[in-house]
Design a protein around this motif. Structure first.
Motif, mmCIF file in Angstrom:
data_model
loop_
_atom_site.group_PDB
_atom_site.id
_atom_site.type_symbol
_atom_site.label_atom_id
_atom_site.label_comp_id
_atom_site.label_asym_id
_atom_site.label_seq_id
_atom_site.Cartn_x
_atom_site.Cartn_y
_atom_site.Cartn_z
ATOM 1 N N GLY A 83 0.663 -1.292 0.066
ATOM 2 C CA GLY A 83 0.262 0.165 -0.287
ATOM 3 C C GLY A 83 1.305 0.855 -0.048
ATOM 4 N N ASP A 84 0.153 2.344 0.406
ATOM 5 C CA ASP A 84 0.765 3.599 0.255
ATOM 6 C C ASP A 84 2.422 3.700 1.291
ATOM 7 O OD1 ASP A 84 -1.035 4.274 -1.819
ATOM 8 O OD2 ASP A 84 -2.351 5.871 -0.200
ATOM 9 N N ALA A 85 1.969 2.907 2.767
ATOM 10 C CA ALA A 85 2.712 3.373 3.847
ATOM 11 C C ALA A 85 3.749 2.596 2.696
ATOM 12 C CB ALA A 85 2.531 2.899 4.951
ATOM 13 N N GLY A 86 3.841 1.568 2.763
ATOM 14 C CA GLY A 86 5.110 0.331 1.644
ATOM 15 C C GLY A 86 5.949 1.584 0.937
ATOM 16 N N VAL A 87 5.234 2.401 -0.058
ATOM 17 C CA VAL A 87 5.461 2.933 -1.416
ATOM 18 C C VAL A 87 6.672 4.282 -0.397
ATOM 19 C CG1 VAL A 87 5.702 4.465 -3.265
ATOM 20 C CG2 VAL A 87 3.944 2.552 -3.010
ATOM 21 N N TYR A 88 6.207 4.757 0.867
ATOM 22 C CA TYR A 88 6.306 5.947 1.738
ATOM 23 C C TYR A 88 7.987 5.267 1.904
ATOM 24 C CZ TYR A 88 2.358 8.323 0.110
ATOM 25 O OH TYR A 88 1.422 8.880 -0.124
ATOM 26 N N THR A 89 7.989 4.069 2.699
ATOM 27 C CA THR A 89 9.100 2.943 3.516
ATOM 28 C C THR A 89 10.319 2.975 1.874
ATOM 29 O OG1 THR A 89 7.585 2.361 5.319
ATOM 30 C CG2 THR A 89 9.377 1.481 4.658
ATOM 31 N N VAL A 90 9.563 2.492 1.201
ATOM 32 C CA VAL A 90 10.835 2.166 -0.283
ATOM 33 C C VAL A 90 11.204 3.838 -0.507
ATOM 34 C CG1 VAL A 90 11.193 1.194 -1.905
ATOM 35 C CG2 VAL A 90 9.684 0.363 -0.070
ATOM 36 N N ALA A 91 10.905 4.256 -0.241
ATOM 37 C CA ALA A 91 10.938 5.736 -0.544
ATOM 38 C C ALA A 91 11.814 5.908 0.827
ATOM 39 C CB ALA A 91 10.111 6.205 -1.123
ATOM 40 N N ALA A 92 11.675 6.728 1.526
ATOM 41 C CA ALA A 92 12.987 6.590 2.457
ATOM 42 C C ALA A 92 14.063 5.960 2.324
ATOM 43 C CB ALA A 92 12.017 6.733 3.749
ATOM 44 N N LEU A 93 13.895 4.748 2.969
ATOM 45 C CA LEU A 93 15.302 4.117 2.736
ATOM 46 C C LEU A 93 15.412 3.848 1.499
ATOM 47 C CD1 LEU A 93 13.832 0.743 4.576
ATOM 48 C CD2 LEU A 93 14.704 1.979 5.813
ATOM 49 N N SER A 94 15.294 4.062 0.516
ATOM 50 C CA SER A 94 16.132 3.661 -1.437
ATOM 51 C C SER A 94 16.974 5.396 -1.247
ATOM 52 C CB SER A 94 15.484 3.925 -2.123
ATOM 53 O OG SER A 94 14.506 3.262 -2.205
ATOM 54 N N GLY A 95 16.079 6.100 -0.386
ATOM 55 C CA GLY A 95 16.928 7.896 -0.577
ATOM 56 C C GLY A 95 18.258 8.091 0.143
ATOM 57 N N ILE A 96 17.874 7.203 0.773
ATOM 58 C CA ILE A 96 19.820 7.035 2.212
ATOM 59 C C ILE A 96 21.011 6.987 0.821
ATOM 60 C CG2 ILE A 96 21.558 5.866 3.043
ATOM 61 C CD1 ILE A 96 18.798 5.169 5.209
ATOM 62 N N ALA A 97 20.493 6.285 -0.286
ATOM 63 C CA ALA A 97 21.798 5.892 -1.032
ATOM 64 C C ALA A 97 21.620 6.395 -2.606
ATOM 65 C CB ALA A 97 22.099 4.184 -1.781
ATOM 66 N N ASP A 98 20.044 6.534 -3.184
ATOM 67 C CA ASP A 98 20.047 7.086 -4.388
ATOM 68 C C ASP A 98 18.326 7.856 -4.536
ATOM 69 O OD1 ASP A 98 20.901 7.549 -7.424
ATOM 70 O OD2 ASP A 98 20.085 5.257 -7.981
ATOM 71 N N VAL A 99 18.122 8.560 -5.878
ATOM 72 C CA VAL A 99 16.726 8.317 -6.458
ATOM 73 C C VAL A 99 16.395 8.440 -7.638
ATOM 74 C CG1 VAL A 99 17.074 10.457 -4.832
ATOM 75 C CG2 VAL A 99 17.359 10.762 -7.170
ATOM 76 N N ASP A 100 17.457 7.923 -7.753
ATOM 77 C CA ASP A 100 17.193 7.493 -9.717
ATOM 78 C C ASP A 100 15.908 5.998 -9.344
ATOM 79 O OD1 ASP A 100 18.836 9.424 -10.090
ATOM 80 O OD2 ASP A 100 20.339 7.501 -10.543
ATOM 81 N N ALA A 101 15.931 4.978 -8.977
ATOM 82 C CA ALA A 101 15.421 4.073 -8.907
ATOM 83 C C ALA A 101 13.942 3.973 -8.676
ATOM 84 C CB ALA A 101 15.638 3.041 -8.078
ATOM 85 N N VAL A 102 13.277 4.811 -7.036
ATOM 86 C CA VAL A 102 12.033 5.549 -7.160
ATOM 87 C C VAL A 102 11.934 6.749 -7.709
ATOM 88 C CG1 VAL A 102 10.677 6.200 -5.274
ATOM 89 C CG2 VAL A 102 12.817 4.778 -5.025
ATOM 90 N N THR A 103 12.438 7.358 -8.394
ATOM 91 C CA THR A 103 11.466 7.744 -9.471
ATOM 92 C C THR A 103 11.089 8.009 -10.444
ATOM 93 O OG1 THR A 103 13.909 10.088 -8.657
ATOM 94 C CG2 THR A 103 12.544 10.729 -10.220
ATOM 95 N N LEU A 104 12.009 7.129 -11.500
ATOM 96 C CA LEU A 104 11.409 6.514 -12.751
ATOM 97 C C LEU A 104 10.555 5.892 -12.128
ATOM 98 C CD1 LEU A 104 15.130 5.733 -13.906
ATOM 99 C CD2 LEU A 104 13.567 7.224 -14.740
ATOM 100 N N THR A 105 10.055 4.848 -10.859
ATOM 101 C CA THR A 105 9.091 4.198 -10.950
ATOM 102 C C THR A 105 7.781 4.210 -10.958
ATOM 103 O OG1 THR A 105 10.569 2.037 -9.827
ATOM 104 C CG2 THR A 105 8.611 2.120 -9.336
ATOM 105 N N MET A 106 8.580 5.563 -9.814
ATOM 106 C CA MET A 106 6.911 6.413 -9.397
ATOM 107 C C MET A 106 5.915 6.689 -10.686
ATOM 108 S SD MET A 106 6.160 5.708 -6.442
ATOM 109 C CE MET A 106 6.382 4.142 -6.734
ATOM 110 N N SER A 107 6.893 7.479 -11.629
ATOM 111 C CA SER A 107 6.537 7.762 -12.354
ATOM 112 C C SER A 107 6.463 7.369 -13.533
ATOM 113 C CB SER A 107 7.981 9.646 -13.363
ATOM 114 O OG SER A 107 8.778 8.411 -13.925
ATOM 115 N N ARG A 108 6.186 6.290 -13.808
ATOM 116 C CA ARG A 108 6.077 5.363 -14.424
ATOM 117 C C ARG A 108 4.385 4.609 -14.469
ATOM 118 N NH1 ARG A 108 12.097 2.459 -17.167
ATOM 119 N NH2 ARG A 108 12.352 3.953 -17.875
ATOM 120 N N ALA A 109 4.817 4.274 -12.694
ATOM 121 C CA ALA A 109 3.557 3.717 -12.167
ATOM 122 C C ALA A 109 2.499 4.800 -12.358
ATOM 123 C CB ALA A 109 4.121 3.278 -10.909
ATOM 124 N N ALA A 110 2.886 6.083 -11.949
ATOM 125 C CA ALA A 110 1.599 7.447 -12.460
ATOM 126 C C ALA A 110 0.434 7.045 -13.460
ATOM 127 C CB ALA A 110 1.874 8.558 -11.537
#
Length: 86
Positions: free
Chosen positions: A1-28
């Motif tokens: 759900g939404d909470a999982g998306v936010y959690t993954v975004a927060a954890l991923s942001g420690i290292a990189d933004v590309d994967a989440v940014t591309l995934t979210m822009s394609r999924a929406a």
């Protein structure tokens, strides 16, 4: 759900933004609501910006760290302001 998306975004942001940014822009808006995708991108970029400011402070000392924190705060404020107008 939404909470999982936010959690993954927060954890991923420690290292990189590309994967989440591309995934979210394609999924929406098909797989994820546009607001959720936008929030996830804001979270990942915010966490990444803070992580880089901390690394700058640690590696460059207090004077450089203050500059990094000021730049990070300006960037985060601008992003939050843009998000507010969605």
């Amino acid at each position: 759900g939404d909470a999982g998306v936010y959690t993954v975004a927060a954890l991923s942001g420690i290292a990189d933004v590309d994967a989440v940014t591309l995934t979210m822009s394609r999924a929406a808006p098909v797989k994820v609501e546009t607001g959720v995708a936008a929030a996830a991108i804001l979270i990942v970029t915010g966490v990444n910006t803070v992580a880089k400011a901390v690394l700058g402070w640690i590696s460059g000392g207090a004077q450089f760290g203050r500059i990094m924190v000021a730049a990070a705060a300006a960037a985060l404020g601008t992003g939050a302001l843009a998000f507010a107008f969605l």
